[in-house]
Design a protein around this motif. Sequence first.
Motif, PDB file in Angstrom:
ATOM      1  N   ALA A 246       0.833  -1.207   0.000  1.00 25.15           N
ATOM      2  CA  ALA A 246       0.000   0.000   0.000  1.00 25.15           C
ATOM      3  C   ALA A 246       0.865   1.253   0.000  1.00 25.15           C
ATOM      4  CB  ALA A 246      -0.939  -0.016   1.204  1.00 25.15           C
ATOM      5  N   GLU A 247       1.978   1.225   0.701  1.00 22.88           N
ATOM      6  CA  GLU A 247       2.864   2.393   0.719  1.00 22.88           C
ATOM      7  C   GLU A 247       3.490   2.643  -0.646  1.00 22.88           C
ATOM      8  OE1 GLU A 247       4.268   2.583   5.408  1.00 22.88           O
ATOM      9  OE2 GLU A 247       5.556   1.562   3.932  1.00 22.88           O
ATOM     10  N   ALA A 251       2.955   6.061  -2.729  1.00 18.64           N
ATOM     11  CA  ALA A 251       4.096   6.859  -3.188  1.00 18.64           C
ATOM     12  C   ALA A 251       3.927   7.337  -4.621  1.00 18.64           C
ATOM     13  CB  ALA A 251       5.380   6.043  -3.058  1.00 18.64           C
ATOM     14  N   LEU A 252       3.026   6.719  -5.368  1.00 17.27           N
ATOM     15  CA  LEU A 252       2.737   7.172  -6.726  1.00 17.27           C
ATOM     16  C   LEU A 252       1.953   8.480  -6.725  1.00 17.27           C
ATOM     17  CD1 LEU A 252       1.661   3.728  -8.227  1.00 17.27           C
ATOM     18  CD2 LEU A 252       3.709   5.012  -8.883  1.00 17.27           C
ATOM     19  N   ASN A 253       1.373   8.830  -5.576  1.00 13.34           N
ATOM     20  CA  ASN A 253       0.542  10.033  -5.472  1.00 13.34           C
ATOM     21  C   ASN A 253      -0.616   9.979  -6.470  1.00 13.34           C
ATOM     22  OD1 ASN A 253      -0.245  12.554  -4.495  1.00 13.34           O
ATOM     23  ND2 ASN A 253       1.002  13.664  -5.997  1.00 13.34           N
ATOM     24  N   PRO A 254      -1.401   8.903  -6.430  1.00 10.32           N
ATOM     25  CA  PRO A 254      -2.459   8.735  -7.446  1.00 10.32           C
ATOM     26  C   PRO A 254      -3.590   9.732  -7.260  1.00 10.32           C
ATOM     27  CG  PRO A 254      -2.651   7.044  -5.757  1.00 10.32           C
ATOM     28  CD  PRO A 254      -1.380   7.789  -5.468  1.00 10.32           C
ATOM     29  N   GLY A 255      -4.150  10.175  -8.381  1.00 13.07           N
ATOM     30  CA  GLY A 255      -5.297  11.068  -8.343  1.00 13.07           C
ATOM     31  C   GLY A 255      -6.619  10.338  -8.291  1.00 13.07           C
ATOM     32  N   TYR A 317     -12.038  -0.633  -0.711  1.00  8.93           N
ATOM     33  CA  TYR A 317     -11.569   0.136  -1.870  1.00  8.93           C
ATOM     34  C   TYR A 317     -11.799   1.634  -1.669  1.00  8.93           C
ATOM     35  CZ  TYR A 317     -11.062  -4.117  -4.728  1.00  8.93           C
ATOM     36  OH  TYR A 317     -10.675  -5.327  -5.246  1.00  8.93           O
ATOM     37  N   PHE A 318     -13.011   1.989  -1.258  1.00  6.96           N
ATOM     38  CA  PHE A 318     -13.299   3.399  -1.003  1.00  6.96           C
ATOM     39  C   PHE A 318     -12.380   3.955   0.084  1.00  6.96           C
ATOM     40  CE2 PHE A 318     -17.641   2.669  -2.865  1.00  6.96           C
ATOM     41  CZ  PHE A 318     -17.617   3.717  -3.781  1.00  6.96           C
ATOM     42  N   ASP A 323      -7.586   7.066   1.879  1.00  6.28           N
ATOM     43  CA  ASP A 323      -6.323   7.059   2.621  1.00  6.28           C
ATOM     44  C   ASP A 323      -5.148   7.584   1.796  1.00  6.28           C
ATOM     45  OD1 ASP A 323      -7.450   6.164   4.952  1.00  6.28           O
ATOM     46  OD2 ASP A 323      -6.894   4.063   4.661  1.00  6.28           O
ATOM     47  N   VAL A 324      -5.209   7.408   0.477  1.00  4.23           N
ATOM     48  CA  VAL A 324      -4.104   7.884  -0.370  1.00  4.23           C
ATOM     49  C   VAL A 324      -4.454   9.195  -1.055  1.00  4.23           C
ATOM     50  CG1 VAL A 324      -3.184   5.570  -0.721  1.00  4.23           C
ATOM     51  CG2 VAL A 324      -4.818   6.509  -2.388  1.00  4.23           C
ATOM     52  N   GLY A 325      -5.581   9.811  -0.667  1.00  2.73           N
ATOM     53  CA  GLY A 325      -5.956  11.103  -1.219  1.00  2.73           C
ATOM     54  C   GLY A 325      -6.425  11.046  -2.653  1.00  2.73           C
TER      55      GLY A 325
END
Length: 844
Positions: A246-247, A251-255, A317-318, A323-325
Amino acid sequence: MSAPRAITTLALAALVTLPLCAAPAAAEAAPDYTITADPAAKGAAIDDTMYGIFFEDINFAADGGIYAELVRNRSFEFLPVDNRDYHGLTAWSPAATGGGKGTLKTVNGDARLNERNRTYLELGLANPAGGAYGVTNSGYNTGIALQEGKSYDFSVWARSDASGGTPLTISLHSEAGAALAQPVTLQVQGDTWTKYTGTFTATATTDAARLSVLGAGSGTVRLDMVSLFPRDTFKGRANGLRKDLAEKVAALNPGFVRFPGGCIVNVNSHYGYDASSNWERARSYQWKDTVGPVETRATNANFWGYNQSYGLGYFEYFQFAEDVGAMPLPVVPALLTGCGQNRATEDEALLQRHIQDTLDLIEFANGPVTSTWGKLRADMGHPEPFGLTHIGVGNEENLPTEYARNFVKFRDAIKAKHPDIVVISNSGPDDQGFVFDEHWKNNRANDVDMVDEHYYNSPAWFLQNNARYDSYDRNGPKVFLGEYASLDNKLFNGLAEAAFMTGLERNADVVKMASYAPLLANVDHVQWRPDMIWFDNDQSWGSASYEVQKLMMNNVGDRVVPTRASGKVAKPKPITGAVGLSTWATSAKYDDVKVTGTDGATLFADDFNDGNDEGWTNLAGRGAWSAADGTYTQSDVGAENTLVRGPVLNAENYDISLKATKTAGREGFLIGFGVKDSDNYYWWNLGGWNNTRSVVEKASGGAKETLFAKEGHSIETGRTYDVKIEVRGGKVKLFLDGQLWGEFADDAVTEPFAQVVTKDEATGDLIVKVVNAQDTPAVTKVDLGAVRVKNKAQMTVISGDPLAHNTRSAQPVEPVTSTIRGIAPTFTRTFAPNSVTVIRIATK
């Protein structure tokens, strides 16, 4: 490991970074390329959702992957419907201590835990004093991964008919039996299902632990949902995600996060539609199966040939997207099979039920806690809405007319209640062809919001199609590039993808979202390549494409700065090479093979009347090829992907003619041309995909892409076909029995140099991204126009051997960041061979 390469990268990158006015000898040479920016012009805005991730449970991405559960087949639901080798005790084995005795079996009976979790383990205990009997779970890959000092939470649902109850001893140990934690002891009381819990603290680090559950005494004890979770999950979530995986995704900073697929969204073509609660049959992925307490969720046969537990469900999933913005982007089934199948439901009631399920999904995501599905979300721990704004309907359907009919019904129902929701259509499985064109025609006619395009092609295709979206209608549907990848995991693949991404950014007014696929791959369970992040049960590593994606996704910018690029001009390459013959799960015979030049001269001919196959090479080493009775025959019906090659030819303009006959098997036959070796060739696949379609494919470095296709075209057994292929440079005409069957051109120029400049509105930084996918440095003049910039900038470079790839033991492809000086409104830079470079330039 990486230090020598890093030094080389920095040395190359620092060759020239000087204002043009300095004019040292190296800067006086004419540049290979020029990038001219126009900062005064207003380029397209780039949405925060430009790049995201696509998650599908393929390659054991969920169970045994990012879902942190360590017990495999925890609820004994594995069945042959999932995989013909599966059964209720897959990953479990009998175990005993102290002379313990008993029987074990999996049962689907009236004593089940609930209607969706139907199968359980029944232990008949007949232990002597001091003995215990039960089962051991082997986990995934080499076993259960433990870290010394870490906590692991155990739980089990159990019931016992023994009058005094049944003592359970749960232990973590090596395969040889050595203890790896203090055992947990529990007392099962009563013959009703009850959840029991305990906690382990690992005393050693291993990737090969086993979990044993043993019962003492006599009587019958039933077990279900035997679970072991690391306490240290991503964000500390219960029923959570494996932290390292998950980290890496975060780290990809997905949109955005697109889920749950992919092909698993579509109706499972092998088992059909199931509107009932018959959980013994496979069905399409339905979100309601995946929410609520995990012990009440169904399991299902995964499209990719294994069982999926739905422990990782729609709520998770939601939650992960939050959690990753990232923006959540669920995809629901459109009631067509898709993914290479051609079938649509005619059951209107079933279609309407799925439409209602989709409306209920929106309520689950966004509805108030007083609503039915909003209350369930709140009960699961999230009273606030998830803020769903986009939803996809269907995936890679091959029936454009039927899909459009269903999609409009979904879209209209959604818009009637939620007019602000963006409803996403799709364009099938390929980047071109009849199905693609028909989908797009329907999408334009139906005024859809956005179209999901998918394609997996060679690196050359991506380098040839940097301008793909330049010509798209600015007023038409927007594009969501939901799945793309170049077909391998080497650095060169990452460079080709990065070059293509510069074109996506330059067209950010049309391409609103894009995601590489697939995301995850368990190294011991791979159904598809390439993949972005690889892992086993205790390690994970990013591929070359992961490192490139992370670099690009973390340096997007907010607005495109319009640029013009000029420089060395590449030339198209003609189709040269040998003639080839092939079969796939079919036997076939060939005769009168002839290659002639445009002047009529015979370049190669073989009628096989001499009874030998001299001049032919079996490149693949597969199939039973023999020359006899005046034909060349491949007689092994079971052999797949065979390929024999005639002598190498250098002609650029030539004709191939031959006779081909399918004699048995489930497909047709394949005629190769431009064949260089087993990884580089063209072939005309007549009657492929179980004799349902015929296509021309191009293989580059082992990766195949489709150049031309006809759906519904098959080959008759026993009929002899006259085949002719005319090659003129990069243009090809195909004739079958004297009639023009199709034609195409493969003369696009492979452009190894690509660029885009964007602006970060918050910092004022100009972000210059340059890809140099060739073996020579690229001396480049960069003219940023009338802007004031600081003298130094931050530069990150990924470069190296184009064939390098990251593995479990070594990761040679990684970024190197440095501070460079000599930046001015106009400067010259030498970009390293086989590199992607991001320069962040601060403006004054």
